[in-house]
Design a protein around this motif. Structure first.
Motif, PDB file in Angstrom:
ATOM      1  N   ALA A 107       0.815  -1.214   0.000  1.00 43.96           N
ATOM      2  CA  ALA A 107       0.000   0.000   0.000  1.00 43.96           C
ATOM      3  C   ALA A 107       0.849   1.264   0.000  1.00 43.96           C
ATOM      4  CB  ALA A 107      -0.939   0.003   1.204  1.00 43.96           C
ATOM      5  N   PHE A 108       2.147   1.139   0.237  1.00 41.60           N
ATOM      6  CA  PHE A 108       3.047   2.289   0.235  1.00 41.60           C
ATOM      7  C   PHE A 108       3.754   2.464  -1.113  1.00 41.60           C
ATOM      8  CE2 PHE A 108       2.437   1.137   4.615  1.00 41.60           C
ATOM      9  CZ  PHE A 108       2.357   2.350   5.280  1.00 41.60           C
ATOM     10  N   VAL A 109       3.395   1.618  -2.087  1.00 40.60           N
ATOM     11  CA  VAL A 109       4.008   1.677  -3.422  1.00 40.60           C
ATOM     12  C   VAL A 109       3.030   2.356  -4.375  1.00 40.60           C
ATOM     13  CG1 VAL A 109       4.966   0.333  -5.318  1.00 40.60           C
ATOM     14  CG2 VAL A 109       5.307  -0.422  -2.952  1.00 40.60           C
ATOM     15  N   GLY A 110       3.441   3.466  -4.971  1.00 39.54           N
ATOM     16  CA  GLY A 110       2.545   4.322  -5.729  1.00 39.54           C
ATOM     17  C   GLY A 110       1.893   3.681  -6.935  1.00 39.54           C
ATOM     18  N   GLU A 111       2.555   2.695  -7.551  1.00 34.67           N
ATOM     19  CA  GLU A 111       1.998   2.125  -8.781  1.00 34.67           C
ATOM     20  C   GLU A 111       0.900   1.094  -8.519  1.00 34.67           C
ATOM     21  OE1 GLU A 111       5.579  -1.203  -9.280  1.00 34.67           O
ATOM     22  OE2 GLU A 111       5.190   0.266 -10.846  1.00 34.67           O
ATOM     23  N   ASN A 112       0.687   0.728  -7.264  1.00 37.02           N
ATOM     24  CA  ASN A 112      -0.298  -0.291  -6.934  1.00 37.02           C
ATOM     25  C   ASN A 112      -1.692   0.306  -6.732  1.00 37.02           C
ATOM     26  OD1 ASN A 112       1.752  -2.190  -6.981  1.00 37.02           O
ATOM     27  ND2 ASN A 112       2.098  -2.088  -4.766  1.00 37.02           N
ATOM     28  N   CYS A 113      -2.700  -0.531  -6.877  1.00 35.20           N
ATOM     29  CA  CYS A 113      -4.084  -0.101  -6.668  1.00 35.20           C
ATOM     30  C   CYS A 113      -4.821  -1.152  -5.855  1.00 35.20           C
ATOM     31  CB  CYS A 113      -4.788   0.106  -8.007  1.00 35.20           C
ATOM     32  SG  CYS A 113      -6.541   0.513  -7.854  1.00 35.20           S
ATOM     33  N   PHE A 114      -5.500  -0.715  -4.800  1.00 34.73           N
ATOM     34  CA  PHE A 114      -6.255  -1.627  -3.949  1.00 34.73           C
ATOM     35  C   PHE A 114      -7.691  -1.129  -3.785  1.00 34.73           C
ATOM     36  CE2 PHE A 114      -1.799  -2.050  -2.668  1.00 34.73           C
ATOM     37  CZ  PHE A 114      -1.616  -3.392  -2.964  1.00 34.73           C
ATOM     38  N   HIS A 115      -8.620  -1.996  -4.120  1.00 35.68           N
ATOM     39  CA  HIS A 115     -10.041  -1.729  -3.926  1.00 35.68           C
ATOM     40  C   HIS A 115     -10.426  -2.309  -2.573  1.00 35.68           C
ATOM     41  CE1 HIS A 115     -10.591  -0.738  -8.278  1.00 35.68           C
ATOM     42  NE2 HIS A 115      -9.539  -1.537  -8.377  1.00 35.68           N
ATOM     43  N   ILE A 116     -10.947  -1.483  -1.698  1.00 36.54           N
ATOM     44  CA  ILE A 116     -11.198  -1.875  -0.310  1.00 36.54           C
ATOM     45  C   ILE A 116     -12.695  -1.823  -0.038  1.00 36.54           C
ATOM     46  CG2 ILE A 116     -10.724  -1.303   2.104  1.00 36.54           C
ATOM     47  CD1 ILE A 116      -8.103   0.026   1.051  1.00 36.54           C
ATOM     48  N   TYR A 117     -13.230  -2.910   0.529  1.00 38.07           N
ATOM     49  CA  TYR A 117     -14.659  -3.060   0.733  1.00 38.07           C
ATOM     50  C   TYR A 117     -14.962  -3.378   2.198  1.00 38.07           C
ATOM     51  CZ  TYR A 117     -14.173  -4.154  -4.296  1.00 38.07           C
ATOM     52  OH  TYR A 117     -13.839  -4.144  -5.630  1.00 38.07           O
ATOM     53  N   GLY A 118     -16.065  -2.842   2.696  1.00 37.59           N
ATOM     54  CA  GLY A 118     -16.494  -3.170   4.050  1.00 37.59           C
ATOM     55  C   GLY A 118     -17.842  -2.549   4.353  1.00 37.59           C
ATOM     56  N   THR A 119     -18.518  -3.089   5.353  1.00 35.09           N
ATOM     57  CA  THR A 119     -19.798  -2.546   5.803  1.00 35.09           C
ATOM     58  C   THR A 119     -19.561  -1.532   6.917  1.00 35.09           C
ATOM     59  OG1 THR A 119     -20.036  -4.371   7.375  1.00 35.09           O
ATOM     60  CG2 THR A 119     -21.037  -4.656   5.203  1.00 35.09           C
ATOM     61  N   ALA A 120     -20.580  -0.766   7.220  1.00 39.08           N
ATOM     62  CA  ALA A 120     -20.479   0.204   8.310  1.00 39.08           C
ATOM     63  C   ALA A 120     -20.343  -0.527   9.642  1.00 39.08           C
ATOM     64  CB  ALA A 120     -21.709   1.109   8.326  1.00 39.08           C
ATOM     65  N   ALA A 121     -19.510   0.019  10.526  1.00 40.79           N
ATOM     66  CA  ALA A 121     -19.309  -0.566  11.850  1.00 40.79           C
ATOM     67  C   ALA A 121     -20.525  -0.301  12.739  1.00 40.79           C
ATOM     68  CB  ALA A 121     -18.049   0.017  12.477  1.00 40.79           C
ATOM     69  N   SER A 122     -20.520  -0.880  13.924  1.00 38.01           N
ATOM     70  CA  SER A 122     -21.654  -0.725  14.842  1.00 38.01           C
ATOM     71  C   SER A 122     -21.861   0.724  15.259  1.00 38.01           C
ATOM     72  CB  SER A 122     -21.458  -1.608  16.074  1.00 38.01           C
ATOM     73  OG  SER A 122     -20.227  -1.315  16.703  1.00 38.01           O
ATOM     74  N   ASN A 123     -20.811   1.545  15.177  1.00 41.73           N
ATOM     75  CA  ASN A 123     -20.952   2.977  15.504  1.00 41.73           C
ATOM     76  C   ASN A 123     -21.232   3.830  14.266  1.00 41.73           C
ATOM     77  OD1 ASN A 123     -18.492   2.902  14.225  1.00 41.73           O
ATOM     78  ND2 ASN A 123     -17.369   4.048  15.802  1.00 41.73           N
ATOM     79  N   GLY A 124     -21.452   3.175  13.134  1.00 37.48           N
ATOM     80  CA  GLY A 124     -21.758   3.878  11.908  1.00 37.48           C
ATOM     81  C   GLY A 124     -20.563   4.261  11.070  1.00 37.48           C
ATOM     82  N   ALA A 125     -19.354   4.009  11.556  1.00 33.59           N
ATOM     83  CA  ALA A 125     -18.145   4.384  10.819  1.00 33.59           C
ATOM     84  C   ALA A 125     -17.992   3.523   9.566  1.00 33.59           C
ATOM     85  CB  ALA A 125     -16.918   4.240  11.700  1.00 33.59           C
ATOM     86  N   SER A 126     -17.607   4.137   8.465  1.00 34.07           N
ATOM     87  CA  SER A 126     -17.327   3.398   7.237  1.00 34.07           C
ATOM     88  C   SER A 126     -15.999   2.659   7.384  1.00 34.07           C
ATOM     89  CB  SER A 126     -17.247   4.366   6.056  1.00 34.07           C
ATOM     90  OG  SER A 126     -16.109   5.209   6.187  1.00 34.07           O
ATOM     91  N   ILE A 127     -15.732   1.746   6.463  1.00 39.50           N
ATOM     92  CA  ILE A 127     -14.468   1.022   6.523  1.00 39.50           C
ATOM     93  C   ILE A 127     -13.293   1.982   6.347  1.00 39.50           C
ATOM     94  CG2 ILE A 127     -14.562   0.439   4.065  1.00 39.50           C
ATOM     95  CD1 ILE A 127     -13.005  -1.636   6.972  1.00 39.50           C
ATOM     96  N   LYS A 128     -13.466   3.016   5.515  1.00 46.01           N
ATOM     97  CA  LYS A 128     -12.398   4.011   5.344  1.00 46.01           C
ATOM     98  C   LYS A 128     -12.131   4.732   6.651  1.00 46.01           C
ATOM     99  CE  LYS A 128     -10.990   8.034   2.597  1.00 46.01           C
ATOM    100  NZ  LYS A 128     -11.343   8.940   1.469  1.00 46.01           N
ATOM    101  N   GLN A 129     -13.184   5.148   7.333  1.00 44.94           N
ATOM    102  CA  GLN A 129     -13.008   5.857   8.596  1.00 44.94           C
ATOM    103  C   GLN A 129     -12.347   4.966   9.639  1.00 44.94           C
ATOM    104  OE1 GLN A 129     -16.572   7.702  10.122  1.00 44.94           O
ATOM    105  NE2 GLN A 129     -15.695   7.994  12.171  1.00 44.94           N
ATOM    106  N   SER A 130     -12.736   3.708   9.698  1.00 41.25           N
ATOM    107  CA  SER A 130     -12.157   2.785  10.679  1.00 41.25           C
ATOM    108  C   SER A 130     -10.667   2.576  10.431  1.00 41.25           C
ATOM    109  CB  SER A 130     -12.891   1.446  10.639  1.00 41.25           C
ATOM    110  OG  SER A 130     -14.232   1.601  11.034  1.00 41.25           O
ATOM    111  N   LEU A 131     -10.299   2.421   9.158  1.00 38.43           N
ATOM    112  CA  LEU A 131      -8.883   2.241   8.836  1.00 38.43           C
ATOM    113  C   LEU A 131      -8.091   3.516   9.092  1.00 38.43           C
ATOM    114  CD1 LEU A 131      -9.182   0.164   5.538  1.00 38.43           C
ATOM    115  CD2 LEU A 131      -8.491  -0.672   7.794  1.00 38.43           C
TER     116      LEU A 131
END
Length: 299
Positions: A107-131
């Motif tokens: 994830a620290f290499v600029g040429e790479n691409c990662f699609h990240i998926y997740g449901t909202a946490a019990s407090n409503g936080a998205s997977i992006k916010q949790s990470l």
């Protein structure tokens, strides 16, 4: 057609890596422990890293959960040539599912691409916010923004379906209390289900979602049923795996792998559980770090 909610970042064309022959469908376990990492001489055979499973299907790389096993997986990927495109699916945002993400080297290499998926946490936080939150001071010295790879965040809801060419990933909430997702990966009449938050006494809504995702799969990856820490003991090991086995048996599952071992479960104890599980269902086994299974051909 997918009903995921895509992030605002631009789309990257899905490509097939030359390192993965088209048609392959395999599963590799990089972390098999639940709750907390347990590195010790008593866990060396099964492994002490928390949850991380890699699936290679039709030339695509799919990762399920980002526990500390994700760090080991990432280091192995640094040896690959060319840009990496992969898809990371999180079952929930608890620490044992996301704690390896800050140490995921690709994830620290600029040429790479990662699609990240997740449901909202019990407090409503998205997977992006949790990470993001786990990488803020004082928990971690560097924010998520230092990762140079193209990170595309996708918010899933129960019933979401992700389509990657001829590979389909179906999603459902299988544990309403923990807001945990289960996944079914299908390709060319083969399928694998990833269900790692099974619990005793699940309600009919959760059970319905679970049964729908695991029906007739070639391989089911499930947890040994978790219990409150104060109730965990080694006197009745069958209680830890019967929920998964009963579900597998009722849904016509061809093979079962039990993972997410409790931190207190040392190698000798897990050996005894392995024997009990095999006696009950010959096509069942316990997950170990480094275990690789072929979905096509059943090896």
């Amino acid at each position: 057609m997918s009903n995921i909610e895509l992030s605002d970042s631009h789309h990257v064309k899905q490509t097939t890596s030359s390192n993965d022959p088209v048609g392959e469908f395999s599963v590799e376990f990089w972390g098999v422990r639940g709750l907390i990492p347990t590195p010790s001489t008593n866990t060396s055979r099964y492994g002490g890293n928390t949850a991380c499973v890699e699936m290679r299907v039709a030339g695509k790389r799919l990762i399920f959960d980002g526990g500390t096993g994700l760090r080991i997986l990432g280091r192995s990927w640094l040896k690959l040539n060319g840009p990496l495109i992969a898809h990371l699916f999180f079952t929930n945002s608890q620490s044992n599912r996301i704690q390896g993400f800050p140490f995921f080297s690709p994830a620290f290499v600029g040429e790479n691409c990662f699609h990240i998926y997740g449901t909202a946490a019990s407090n409503g936080a998205s997977i992006k916010q949790s990470l993001c939150d786990q990488m803020l001071q004082p928990h971690f010295p560097y924010p998520l923004q230092v990762m140079q790879a193209d990170l595309q965040f996708n918010n899933l809801t129960s019933g979401s379906k992700v389509t990657l060419d001829d590979v389909t990933i179906e999603t459902a909430l299988i544990n309403q209390n923990q807001r945990s997702a289960g996944y079914r990966v299908s390709w060319n009449n083969y399928s694998v289900a990833y269900m790692t938050d099974l619990y005793q006494g699940a309600n009919e809504i959760d059970l319905g979602c679970i049964r729908e995702l695991i029906e007739g799969v070639d391989l089911l990856i499930a947890n040994a049923t978790y219990t409150p820490p104060t109730a965990h003991n080694h006197e009745s090991p069958d209680l830890l795996w019967k929920t998964a086995l009963n579900l597998a048996d009722g849904a016509g599952v061809k093979r079962l792998v039990i993972s997410h071992h409790h931190p207190d479960d040392h190698d000798d104890f897990l050996d005894s559980v392995q024997t009990e599980v095999k006696n009950a269902f010959t096509q069942a086994l316990l997950a170990r770090e480094g275990l690789i299974l072929s979905v096509v051909g059943g090896n």
